[in-house]
Enzyme design. Structure first.
Site, PDB file in Angstrom:
ATOM      1  N   PRO A   1       0.785  -1.223   0.000  1.00  0.00           N
ATOM      2  CA  PRO A   1       0.000   0.000   0.000  1.00  0.00           C
ATOM      3  C   PRO A   1       0.820   1.278   0.000  1.00  0.00           C
ATOM      4  CG  PRO A   1      -0.168  -1.250   2.075  1.00  0.00           C
ATOM      5  CD  PRO A   1       1.045  -1.667   1.359  1.00  0.00           C
ATOM      6  N   GLU A   2       0.858   1.912  -1.145  1.00  0.00           N
ATOM      7  CA  GLU A   2       1.318   3.283  -1.231  1.00  0.00           C
ATOM      8  C   GLU A   2       0.095   4.080  -1.645  1.00  0.00           C
ATOM      9  OE1 GLU A   2       5.077   3.702  -3.387  1.00  0.00           O
ATOM     10  OE2 GLU A   2       5.512   1.599  -3.030  1.00  0.00           O
TER      11      GLU A   2
ATOM     12  N   LYS B   1      -1.221   8.139   2.836  1.00  0.00           N
ATOM     13  CA  LYS B   1      -1.491   6.701   2.774  1.00  0.00           C
ATOM     14  C   LYS B   1      -2.562   6.291   3.771  1.00  0.00           C
ATOM     15  CE  LYS B   1       3.354   5.815   1.568  1.00  0.00           C
ATOM     16  NZ  LYS B   1       4.620   5.232   2.069  1.00  0.00           N
TER      17      LYS B   1
ATOM     18  N   HIS C   1      -5.463 -13.902   8.396  1.00  0.00           N
ATOM     19  CA  HIS C   1      -4.931 -12.735   9.097  1.00  0.00           C
ATOM     20  C   HIS C   1      -5.953 -11.629   9.298  1.00  0.00           C
ATOM     21  CE1 HIS C   1      -1.284 -14.857   8.137  1.00  0.00           C
ATOM     22  NE2 HIS C   1      -1.406 -14.595   6.847  1.00  0.00           N
TER      23      HIS C   1
ATOM     24  N   ARG D   1       1.363  -8.801   8.482  1.00  0.00           N
ATOM     25  CA  ARG D   1       2.512  -8.343   9.281  1.00  0.00           C
ATOM     26  C   ARG D   1       2.163  -7.481  10.491  1.00  0.00           C
ATOM     27  NH1 ARG D   1       3.632  -8.856   4.278  1.00  0.00           N
ATOM     28  NH2 ARG D   1       5.503  -9.854   3.488  1.00  0.00           N
TER      29      ARG D   1
ATOM     30  N   ARG E   1      16.790  21.805   2.173  1.00  0.00           N
ATOM     31  CA  ARG E   1      17.579  20.781   2.859  1.00  0.00           C
ATOM     32  C   ARG E   1      18.551  20.156   1.883  1.00  0.00           C
ATOM     33  NH1 ARG E   1      12.570  19.321   5.267  1.00  0.00           N
ATOM     34  NH2 ARG E   1      11.624  20.782   3.849  1.00  0.00           N
TER      35      ARG E   1
ATOM     36  N   ARG F   1      17.131   1.023   1.845  1.00  0.00           N
ATOM     37  CA  ARG F   1      16.016   0.522   1.050  1.00  0.00           C
ATOM     38  C   ARG F   1      16.518   0.020  -0.292  1.00  0.00           C
ATOM     39  NH1 ARG F   1      11.118   2.262   3.022  1.00  0.00           N
ATOM     40  NH2 ARG F   1      10.442   0.460   1.870  1.00  0.00           N
TER      41      ARG F   1
END
Length: 296
Positions: free
Chosen positions: A2-3, A58, A118, A137, A176, A281
């Site tokens: 899920p994004e 999200k 689940h 999860r 930044r 990542r």
DNA sequence: TGGTATGTTCCAAA
DNA sequence: TTTTGGAACATACC
């Protein structure tokens, strides 16, 4: 799974059966996932009517109303459709349920012959339908909040919203000196991209994920901004990226350009896609289309 | 068995 | 002060 595009797809799919319904029961089997607590979520939502289902970053947002209510009107979208709809039903905004799918969360309808694994929480509606929150999860979160603004103040600009302007994005990047990839994943700056769409976006903008945000030209910044929007809109159109058993239905998987394609030829120049590790990542690039040209 | 995974958060180190 | 690295959370899959 899920994004932002997968969350948007979920919202669109579940909206028709949820909006207008009243919540009659809430069960949570994993205490840690409910915020501030299972009891507090239950107190907050049971008996309320679902006024609107929408998305912020999200998060799946369930706006709740209470027809008896004298509650404060802290609704989003002042003066707009939502308020009118609410008024027609004589309802007051009364709290919000925010659901984050984490790494593996998804919604399912309970049905004969549908026994998903689940199941972590159940939302029962006044028409008898039961919505299941499944999450292998257990990284997902179910949050009840009365103050929507406070609950989402940690989130940055909505990439598909009107506020995501060239000027604003330029300020965010120049202010930044961070690598682009972790910057795009930082939900407090731009909210909604995850690991897949960050890689896809950087490829589309032809920028290396380790490029420092303060070294981009205005032109590159604009290219990146448009890439974010184009990639997200395309993914929404294709109903998101499907993953193994976790999430089905989306067509974006076959259309990914770099994510999960290490060793395969770049769709633009045929150079093999490389897998790197940036900010802990997995990261995928075309070394030829996304050169670092001396500004790491 | 160990390494990986779509996400977030917190702390330590640079 | 800002940025980065690492671990933690829980489970499944290769």
């Amino acid at each position: 799974m899920p994004e932002l595009p997968e969350v948007e797809t979920t919202v669109r799919a579940f909206r028709p059966r949820l909006e207008g319904r009243r919540i009659v029961r809430f069960v949570s089997r994993v205490a840690k996932q409910a915020n501030p607590s299972v009891a507090a979520v239950r107190r907050g939502i049971v008996g309320k009517r679902i006024i609107r289902l929408r998305r912020r970053a999200k998060y799946i947002v369930v706006d709740l109303g209470d027809e008896r209510g004298e509650g404060p009107e802290d609704a989003p979208g002042r003066g707009s459709k939502a308020r009118r709809r609410r008024k027609q039903r004589g309802q007051r905004q009364r709290g919000h349920l925010l659901i984050h799918l984490g790494m593996s969360g998804r919604f399912e309808w309970a049905a004969e012959g549908n026994r998903p694994q689940h199941v972590r929480a159940i939302l029962e509606l006044d028409d008898g339908h039961r919505m299941l929150f499944c999450d292998a999860r257990k990284f997902g979160k179910i949050i009840y909040a009365t103050d929507f603004k406070a609950a989402t103040e940690h989130l940055g600009v909505e990439p598909l919203g009107r506020g995501f302007t060239a000027v604003r994005f330029e300020r965010l990047l120049r202010g930044r000196a961070r690598q682009l990839k972790p910057l795009l994943l930082d939900q407090s700056i731009v909210a909604g991209l995850g690991n897949i769409y960050a890689d896809e976006t950087l490829f589309r903008a032809r920028l290396h994920p380790a490029t420092r945000s303060d070294r981009l030209t205005s032109r590159e910044i604009e290219r990146l901004r448009r890439a974010i929007q184009t990639v997200l809109l395309k993914a929404i159109r294709l109903r998101g990226t499907s993953f193994d058993q976790v999430y089905r239905g989306g067509q974006m998987w076959e259309r990914l350009t770099v994510y999960g394609r290490a060793g395969l030829p770049c769709r633009r120049c045929r150079t093999p896609i490389e897998a790197l590790r940036i900010a802990q990542r997995g990261t995928h690039i075309c070394p030829k289309c996304q050169p670092l040209d001396g500004r790491p």
